[in-house]
Structures are given as structure tokens and as C-alpha cells.
Design an enzyme around this catalytic site. Structure first.
Site, PDB file in Angstrom:
ATOM      1  N   ASN A 174     -12.332  -4.971 -50.128  1.00 45.09           N
ATOM      2  CA  ASN A 174     -11.363  -4.804 -49.041  1.00 45.09           C
ATOM      3  C   ASN A 174     -10.833  -3.372 -49.083  1.00 45.09           C
ATOM      4  O   ASN A 174     -10.469  -2.866 -50.148  1.00 45.09           O
ATOM      5  CB  ASN A 174     -10.181  -5.764 -49.234  1.00 45.09           C
ATOM      6  CG  ASN A 174      -9.017  -5.423 -48.309  1.00 45.09           C
ATOM      7  OD1 ASN A 174      -9.085  -5.652 -47.105  1.00 45.09           O
ATOM      8  ND2 ASN A 174      -7.964  -4.824 -48.849  1.00 45.09           N
ATOM      9  N   GLU A 175     -10.773  -2.745 -47.933  1.00 44.66           N
ATOM     10  CA  GLU A 175     -10.219  -1.385 -47.812  1.00 44.66           C
ATOM     11  C   GLU A 175     -10.643  -0.529 -49.006  1.00 44.66           C
ATOM     12  O   GLU A 175      -9.814   0.081 -49.693  1.00 44.66           O
ATOM     13  CB  GLU A 175      -8.697  -1.432 -47.649  1.00 44.66           C
ATOM     14  CG  GLU A 175      -8.301  -2.113 -46.349  1.00 44.66           C
ATOM     15  CD  GLU A 175      -6.857  -1.883 -45.887  1.00 44.66           C
ATOM     16  OE1 GLU A 175      -6.044  -1.300 -46.634  1.00 44.66           O
ATOM     17  OE2 GLU A 175      -6.550  -2.283 -44.745  1.00 44.66           O
ATOM     18  N   GLU A 298      -8.174  -7.637 -40.176  1.00 47.84           N
ATOM     19  CA  GLU A 298      -6.723  -7.400 -40.279  1.00 47.84           C
ATOM     20  C   GLU A 298      -6.260  -6.714 -39.005  1.00 47.84           C
ATOM     21  O   GLU A 298      -6.763  -5.628 -38.666  1.00 47.84           O
ATOM     22  CB  GLU A 298      -6.369  -6.548 -41.497  1.00 47.84           C
ATOM     23  CG  GLU A 298      -6.545  -7.295 -42.811  1.00 47.84           C
ATOM     24  CD  GLU A 298      -6.029  -6.548 -44.028  1.00 47.84           C
ATOM     25  OE1 GLU A 298      -5.052  -5.778 -43.893  1.00 47.84           O
ATOM     26  OE2 GLU A 298      -6.622  -6.721 -45.106  1.00 47.84           O
TER      27      GLU A 298
HETATM   28  O1  AHR Z   1      -1.895  -6.977 -44.710  1.00 49.63           O
HETATM   29  C1  AHR Z   1      -1.246  -6.125 -45.610  1.00 49.63           C
HETATM   30  C2  AHR Z   1      -2.181  -5.104 -46.213  1.00 49.63           C
HETATM   31  O2  AHR Z   1      -2.628  -4.239 -45.231  1.00 49.63           O
HETATM   32  C3  AHR Z   1      -3.450  -5.627 -46.825  1.00 49.63           C
HETATM   33  O3  AHR Z   1      -3.271  -6.070 -48.133  1.00 49.63           O
HETATM   34  C4  AHR Z   1      -4.341  -4.429 -46.818  1.00 49.63           C
HETATM   35  O4  AHR Z   1      -5.702  -4.765 -46.751  1.00 49.63           O
HETATM   36  C5  AHR Z   1      -3.850  -3.646 -45.615  1.00 49.63           C
HETATM   37  O5  AHR Z   1      -3.637  -2.327 -45.912  1.00 49.63           O
END
Ligand code: AHR
Length: 494
Positions: A174-175, A298
């Protein structure tokens, strides 16, 4: 009042709106999992196997198609073996990203799958690339999905689950351009290829592998991932949050805003359209058949936290403005449904643009919940083109479209027309022509309020809720609709 002519064209459907576009995201962050979903079996709050009944019931009613877990940034510091076995033996850790709280790991893999069962959602598990190993990820998939005799399948059985779970969606990091390891795209592309190799399909289980995609407008990330790794993935993610000011250090309040806060937020959320177009165009060059899905896992509003709450918990209120944000984005996902196969609003309970808020044993539904509820009719429906030219909505010299419109046809043959009026003060009259409408029955629901910042509180939980909508008129096969300012309407035609 402005009159807008619309031509609805059911004869030329424009793709299926995958119901996974109505997906959600629940992270170990603030009071989302703990308290919002998980209260434990000893809690006085009514629960089933530790999962609170009121929240589970509200989410079940929403027909959530897919739920992403355990993060977010938390995913890349989560070690799944900490979250299995007897609860009292599970290690405690620090949730370094989100408030430095102690994570006792009482909600782990088994509890997540139980939650999905209770609410009827498909699980989407996000693996750890940033601080986890390939071996750890391989073992997690084996633990969850392997049917035969193996160390991980046997361990799962010892922990009370004889048969494997069905798991379709798996995120490989993730990210990873940020909290997931600060990697450069070429480096992550190689890491993705390595980790994804060991995310196996066991028995009849088929995993849809999702690679970490771009941070908003980082087109180069998409370019590199598609060039270097497209053939190893099924989906590529995209994250974009709507901040009223566009500034992370001072994002703006969730409830204290004026017309400029309303307009700026809607203008910024509409940037999603440019993102979808640009990332899709890059993907089209490498994948013209659109095999790889764009997974917006997201999205949503991100405000300053509610005064007096932990800044690391990302707790915010949710107003009529959020309802419009939800409607507009869902419409954009419909429009791009040939590439966008899943989207997950952040986050389900008590965090960011939530569906429900809780306080002790009390729970309320947010305006965003109500939009997802009203829009259920679009899940898995065929997208139907609507020709129209939106009037301009101009504020302080800047212009956005006043209307956002989407139409679909469900398996029942009924047309669903959803209309968002973004203007804070001006209504609109819609004159729509639809073949075969003359004999149709029509019903409608509306979400609106006189106050732009109207929201639900624990004292007054029903300030914003859908009401029956009857401001329409059918004459000579033409449908006329009076759309109030700042409103979301869904009409069922058929
Ligand atoms: O949703 C909050 C955060 O936002 C998540 O953990 C991350 O993936 C994003 O930066």
C-alpha cells in the site's frame, strides 16, 4: 430556474457498473476497527463474536460488496501471525502511523473474515511489502486459502477454521511510494513482481492481484508500473483524497464552512475525473483490452479532525457536502466503469468520510451512508448514457458543472436516474426524454437540507436522511424534474 434537456439512451449501454465500485475500507486506525467494529465478546454492547451488531446490521443493509483491510499505512507494518491464535497470547504492538496507540491484535484474520461473513462483503486483504517478507506474504495466502495439508493450513485448522476461506482480492503493498517504504516506481515494480509471484492460487481459489498505484496525479508511477509489471497484475490502485483547501497542514473543518468551503470542496473532488482520464489513458496504451482494472481503493474527504479528538485518529463529521462528494465520485466511477472495477471509500466507521459514527453504545448513519444506500440500485447495473449539457456553477470567478448525472438499468429492467445538484443556492429543471417512459411507474428519493453543513449528531441523528421525492411530472413521454439546490436525487423509472 435553468432548464436542462436530457436525452437518456437505453439502447446503447456503456458497460457494467461493477458493484465493487461500492466498496469500503477499514483500517486499524483510530476508532474504526476497535470500538467502531470490534468491541470484543465481553462487551456490554450487543455483539456477535465480538463484532458490534448495530454496525454490522447497518453495513449489511448497505450491501457492501467488498471490504479492504487491514490498511492503509497500517498494512505495511502489519505482521499477520500476530493476529491469530488465542487472543490473550497475541503480542501487543505500537500503531506507529496512527496515534501511537497499543494494538493488541485482538482483531486479526479470523475476525476479519467473520466480519465479512456477517455483513455479506467480499474480503480484500492488503499484504505487507514495506516491512514484511515475501515468505510472510506467501504464508498468509497459504493460511487463508490452502485446502490440503500444509504447515499454514494445519495452523489455521488448529486455530479453529477447518476449511479455507474464499479470497479473491489481494493487495501487494500500500502506498509504497510513501508510508509503504518510500520506494521509487522502478524499484517497487520489481518488488511487486517478486512478491506477486508467491501469491499463489490454491485449489479453486483465484486471486485478483492488485499492485500499488499512483498517489493522485503521479502519472509516471502508473506509466512505470504498467510498462514493467502489467502482465503480473489484475488491478492497479489509485488514491485521491478531497481536501477543501488542498493543504495538508490546514485542510479545513468538516462542519464549519461557508459557500467557498462548499464550492472549493466540490471543485477539488471533481479533479477525480481528470485523474481517471489520465491514468486510464496510460493504461490504455499498455492494456488496450482493459484487462487490468483501475482500483480506486482510497478516496473521499479528509478534513481537520474534530476539535478535541486525537489528531492521529482522523475522526471527522460528515455533512450534506460529503453526500454531494459521494454522489459525484460514484457518478465518475460509473462513467469510467470500463476501466474502474473497484473503489473503496475511506473509511467505514469513525474515520474520514465514514458511513457510520459511534459513541459508546450509540451509532448514527451519516449523509454519505444515505447516498450509498440510495445508489445501491446502480450496483452491477448497466451504465446508460445520458446526453446533456450542464449549466455552469460559477463562484468567485471559478466555474464547475452544476449537475452530475448518471443512469443505469438493473437486472429488473428498471432505469435508475441519479442527479446531483452541486449549486448551493440554485435549483434546476430537468426535461428528460426516455424511450418507453409514457407507461412507466416512477418513484424517487431525495437527500437535501436547507443548511449546507447539515449533519447528524448523536442527539439528532436524523437531521439528514432520505425523503420521498415527488417533484416530477410525466407528460407526453417527457419527464420533468424540479431539482432543489444542494441535493442528491434517485429516480426509478419503470
Ligand atoms: O486512509 C488513511 C490513510 O491514507 C491510509 O492509511 C493511507 O494509505 C493513506 O495515506
Amino acid at each position: 430556474m435553468t432548464v436542462v434537456r436530457m436525452n437518456i439512451r437505453p439502447e446503447t449501454p456503456a458497460g457494467k457498473i461493477d458493484r465493487a465500485i461500492y466498496g469500503h475500507f477499514a483500517e486499524h486506525l483510530g476508532r474504526c476497527i476497535y470500538e467502531g467494529i470490534w468491541v470484543g465478546t465481553d462487551s456490554p454492547i450487543p455483539n456477535t463474536d465480538g463484532i458490534r451488531d448495530d454496525v454490522a446490521e447497518a453495513l449489511r443493509r448497505l450491501r457492501i460488496p467488498v471490504l479492504r483491510w487491514p490498511g492503509g499505512c497500517f498494512a505495511d507494518e502489519y505482521h499477520w501471525q500476530d493476529g491469530i491464535g488465542p487472543a490473550e497470547l497475541r503480542p501487543r504492538m505500537i500503531n506507529t502511523h496512527w496515534g501511537g496507540t497499543v494494538e493488541n491484535n485482538h482483531f486479526g484474520t479470523h475476525e476479519f473474515f467473520r466480519l465479512c461473513e456477517l455483513i455479506g462483503a467480499e474480503p480484500y486483504v492488503n499484504g505487507n511489502v514495506g516491512s514484511g517478507t515475501v515468505y510472510e506474504m506467501q504464508q498468509w495466502v497459504e493460511y487463508m486459502t490452502f485446502d490440503g495439508e500444509s504447515p499454514m493450513a494445519d495452523l489455521r485448522r488448529e486455530n479453529g477454521r477447518p476449511e479455507p476461506w474464499k479470497l479473491r482480492y489481494f493487495g501487494v503493498g500500500n502506498e509504497n511510494w510513501g508510508c509503504g517504504g518510500n520506494m521509487r516506481p522502478d524499484y517497487y515494480a520489481d518488488e511487486y513482481r517478486r512478491y506477486a509471484t508467491y501469491v499463489r492460487n490454491y485449489g479453486g481459489n483465484r486471486i485478483y492481484k492488485i499492485a500499488c498505484g499512483a498517489n493522485a496525479a503521479d502519472n509516471n508511477w502508473t506509466e512505470v508500473l504498467m510498462r514493467e509489471a502489467a502482465r503480473f497484475m489484475d488491478g492497479l490502485s489509485l488514491h485521491y483524497y478531497t481536501l477543501p483547501t488542498g493543504e495538508w497542514h490546514e485542510k479545513g473543518s468538516s462542519t464549519e464552512f461557508d459557500v467557498s468551503g462548499w464550492f472549493n470542496t466540490l471543485e477539488r473532488t471533481l479533479f477525480m475525473e481528470e485523474l481517471l482520464e489520465k491514468h486510464s489513458a496510460i493504461m490504455d496504451r499498455y492494456d488496450p483490452d482493459r484487462r487490468v482494472g483501475l482500483i480506486v481503493d482510497e478516496w473521499g474527504t479528509w478534513y481537520d479532525v474534530e476539535p478535541g479528538t486525537n489528531p492521529g485518529f482522523l475522526y471527522q463529521q460528515n455533512t450534506l457536502r460529503d453526500a454531494l462528494v459521494a454522489g459525484v465520485n460514484l457518478h465518475l466511477f460509473h462513467k469510467h466503469c470500463r476501466r474502474v472495477r473497484m473503489a473503496n471509500i475511506a473509511q467505514t466507521v469513525n474515520v474520514l468520510q465514514a458511513m457510520v459514527l459511534t459513541e459508546g453504545e450509540r451509532m448514527l448513519l451519516t449523509p454519505t451512508y444515505h447516498v450509498f444506500d440510495m445508489f445501491q440500485v446502480h450496483q452491477d447495473a448497466e451504465s446508460i448514457p445520458v446526453d446533456y449539457v450542464s449549466p455552469d456553477y460559477t463562484y468567485e470567478g471559478r466555474t464547475i458543472p452544476q449537475l452530475s448525472v448518471s443512469c443505469s438499468r438493473g437486472a429488473d429492467g428498471i432505469l435508475n436516474l441519479s442527479l446531483c445538484n452541486l449549486h448551493h443556492a440554485e435549483g434546476a429543471t430537468i426535461e428528460a426524454t426516455v424511450p418507453g417512459l409514457a407507461s412507466a411507474g416512477i418513484s424517487g428519493r431525495i437527500l437535501t437540507n436547507r443548511e449546507l453543513n447539515a449533519h447528524n449528531t448523536f442527539k439528532e441523528p436524523e437531521t439528514v436522511k432520505p425523503e420521498p421525492f415527488e417533484s416530477y411530472n410525466l407528460q407526453d413521454g417527457s419527464l420533468s424534474v424540479q431539482l432543489p439546490p444542494a441535493s442528491v436525487v434517485v429516480l426509478r423509472l419503470g
